[in-house]
Every structure is written in C-alpha cells, then in structure tokens.
Design an enzyme around this catalytic site. Sequence first.
Site, PDB file in Angstrom:
ATOM      1  N   LYS A 178       3.720  -1.688  -5.461  1.00 12.61           N
ATOM      2  CA  LYS A 178       2.263  -1.470  -5.378  1.00 12.61           C
ATOM      3  C   LYS A 178       1.176  -1.194  -4.183  1.00 12.61           C
ATOM      4  O   LYS A 178       0.411  -0.512  -4.969  1.00 12.61           O
ATOM      5  CB  LYS A 178       2.059  -3.149  -5.725  1.00 12.61           C
ATOM      6  CG  LYS A 178       2.656  -4.362  -4.654  1.00 12.61           C
ATOM      7  CD  LYS A 178       1.202  -4.073  -3.569  1.00 12.61           C
ATOM      8  CE  LYS A 178       1.221  -5.398  -2.424  1.00 12.61           C
ATOM      9  NZ  LYS A 178       0.160  -5.243  -1.747  1.00 12.61           N
ATOM     10  N   THR A 235      -4.053  -6.161  -4.882  1.00 15.07           N
ATOM     11  CA  THR A 235      -4.485  -5.586  -4.062  1.00 15.07           C
ATOM     12  C   THR A 235      -4.771  -3.332  -4.594  1.00 15.07           C
ATOM     13  O   THR A 235      -5.611  -3.185  -3.739  1.00 15.07           O
ATOM     14  CB  THR A 235      -2.966  -3.939  -3.573  1.00 15.07           C
ATOM     15  OG1 THR A 235      -1.751  -5.880  -2.926  1.00 15.07           O
ATOM     16  CG2 THR A 235      -2.220  -3.929  -2.645  1.00 15.07           C
TER      17      THR A 235
HETATM   18  O1  LIG Z   1       0.017  -6.963   0.489  1.00 17.16           O
HETATM   19  C1  LIG Z   1      -0.929  -7.818   0.714  1.00 17.16           C
HETATM   20  C2  LIG Z   1      -1.545  -8.255  -0.491  1.00 17.16           C
HETATM   21  O2  LIG Z   1      -0.852  -8.959  -1.262  1.00 17.16           O
HETATM   22  C3  LIG Z   1      -1.312  -6.842   1.897  1.00 17.16           C
HETATM   23  O3  LIG Z   1      -1.968  -5.661   1.230  1.00 17.16           O
HETATM   24  P1  LIG Z   1      -2.455  -4.443   2.415  1.00 17.16           P
HETATM   25  O4  LIG Z   1      -1.141  -4.463   3.221  1.00 17.16           O
HETATM   26  O5  LIG Z   1      -3.359  -3.654   1.391  1.00 17.16           O
HETATM   27  O6  LIG Z   1      -3.844  -5.327   3.005  1.00 17.16           O
END
Ligand SMILES: O=C(CO)COP(=O)(O)O
Length: 313
Positions: A178, A235
């Site tokens: 993701k 995300t």
């Molecule tokens: O995994 C995350 C939210 O579930 C955090 O996302 P980021 O690493 O893109 O900040």
Amino acid sequence: MNITILGAGAFGTALAVALSVNGPVTLWGRRLGSDRQSPRLPGVTLPAAINLTEDLDTALNAQCLLLGLPAQALGGFLADHADALDGKTLVSTAKGIDLTHLTGPSSLIAQACPAAHVAVLTGPSFAADIARGLPTALTLACTDPKIGQSLQHAFSTPVLRLYRTTDVTGAELGGALKNVIAIAAGIVIGARLGDSARAAIITRGFAEMTRLAVRLGARSETLTGLSGLGDLTLTCTSPQSRNFRFGHALGEGAAFDTTTTVEGVATARAVARLAERLGTDMPIAAMVARLADGTVSVEKALEDLMNRPLKEE
Ligand SMILES: O=C(CO)COP(=O)(O)O
Ligand SMILES: NC(=O)C1=CN([C@@H]2O[C@H](COP(=O)(O)OP(=O)(O)OC[C@H]3O[C@@H](n4cnc5c(N)ncnc54)[C@H](O)[C@@H]3O)[C@@H](O)[C@H]2O)C=CC1
C-alpha cells in the site's frame, strides 16, 4: 503480558502510549534520553507507565517484543541481536519488503530467529492518531491461532480494536504494498491530475497488490481487510501519510526531506525485482520505482501507464 517496544520512532512511541493503558510498557531507543516529549510525536507526553531505556540488554529482557524498526533496518538489527531475540515472541510493525532479501519482515525474523514466535501488527493507523487515543482498528497476524489470540487480547484497548488472522503473508504484504501505491496516488495529486486519476491508481493499485500477494502465497480475502484495502484507503487519501507526501512532492517537482521514513521507495524497488523474477505484471509499482530512481519524468511515466495495451479488468 510484559511488553517491550524496540524502536522509539513515531509508531513505536505511539504504540507505547496506547498499550501503556493496559500496564507498564518498556520503550527502547538508541538515543532516547529521559525527555517525555517525543520528537517524533509533537504534543504527546509519554505516560509514566512507559519505562524509557537506551539499554538494549534491559529491553531484551521481555518475552514479547514489538519491533518498531523500519523494514530496511530490520534485517541488520535481527542479525546483530539474533541470539538475544531467538525463542521470544517477536511482533513486527514494519511495512515494507526487504530490498536485499526480497522478503517481508516475518521471513526475515524466521530466518534470523528460527525458534521465535512471529507475528505482524499492521493496518490503517497513523501514529499521531494512535498516540492521541483516536479509535483505530488493526490486524494482528500470526500463523499460530492461540498465540495470535493471546496477542490480540494483550494489544487491544478501548480505542485500539484488533482483528486477527493466520495469513501473515497477506497481512504484511498489504501493509508493504500500500505504501508503493500511496506514492503513486501522491504523484497524481501533486501533478494536478485530479481525484479521478487517484481513484484509478487506488483501484488498479489494489489489483496489483492482490496479484502479487496471492502469487506469494497470501489469501486474496486478507487483502480486502484492514491490512490491505483499509490501509491503502487511508494512506492514499491523507497528507498525514509520508508516502503520499513523498509522491506529492515528486509529482509537483518539489524537494522532500530525505531523513523522513518513506517505506514505499525501497519497497517499490523490491517489488520491481520480484515482479520481474516472478513474471508478475506490476505496472504502477514499476512506475514508482522508476520515478523514485529519477530514470523517467512524471509526464513520461504517466503517459506510459496510460498507453499500455488495453485489457479486461
Ligand atoms: O502505515 C501508515 C498508516 O497506516 C503510515 O503511513 P506512512 O508511512 O505513509 O506515513
Ligand atoms: N508512522 C506511522 O504512522 C506508522 C508507521 N508504521 C510502520 O512502522 C515502521 C517504523 O516507522 P516509524 O516509526 O513511523 O518511523 P520513524 O522514522 O518515526 O522511526 C524509526 C525508528 O527506528 C529507529 N531505527 C532505525 N534503524 C535502526 C536500527 N538499525 N537500530 C535501532 N533503531 C533503528 C530510528 O532511530 C527511529 O527511532 C515502518 O515500517 C512504518 O511503515 C506502521 C503504522 C503507522
């Protein structure tokens, strides 16, 4: 359950705050100090129930260890401390595929610590939301149903609701992949291509995630849960996401703080190598890897994506 969290980054610290409502938690970091204001979580004061330590021997004295290290640092850490970690319950929170071994965190742990019980904690959860006590749902994945159930109860709180699965492969790949799609979503928004383009990236990105995960042994239905679709949705749609923000900067041609943890970059490179080895079509991941490496312009990359041969959905 005596819980220790290794890695006092944003997520490790947030989990320490959240889990400290259930009892004492030990939080280890390399340069932690005694300040109860975490630099990674502005405005958050660490509760007294959190024991802060820079002494790893003290930290490793627990039976259950939550690993809050990034995916690309996990392999080295495990190699350095395998003897002390083996035989314990090790719960990874890392969302990435190791670029050296082309495997997820659970495989890294199993290889370094064959006698350890391995689990993964993942799902749609910004550290800042968890640290503020906002309601969050996560997936606890463990191939051993009894250990999984025990961890699910140990880590659940009134605002942290855990669902469990035995599909560790599916859960950890959902969390890793993701991040790659979130970079692509940020790119199209940063390049001002609009929300419809983002919806296409999210939808076709979910298809890519599921395709690769199933190819690697995951159950497809796991990807439709919190660890896949749930985390993908979060995300790809929030500027709280570092992967999304990194993609947004890439799309608009802006600079980005290279000290920020952006798991999707190395994972995109890992996915590109895996896809080639397996003969699995991963066009969005391949685009992100090329853009991250600077080998193609945003315009050309998106043009190539749009001009691929037409196919059935
Ligand atoms: O995994 C995350 C939210 O579930 C955090 O996302 P980021 O690493 O893109 O900040
Ligand atoms: N920040 C978030 O909102 C969320 C993060 N995650 C995942 O958690 C993992 C960690 O991410 P964050 O805490 O956000 O990153 P971060 O960048 O805030 O913190 C990473 C921490 O790991 C430490 N570290 C790095 N290499 C190390 C090593 N070799 N030995 C010891 N410590 C080391 C760093 O010092 C830092 O304290 C990532 O895989 C991320 O995808 C998962 C859910 C939410």
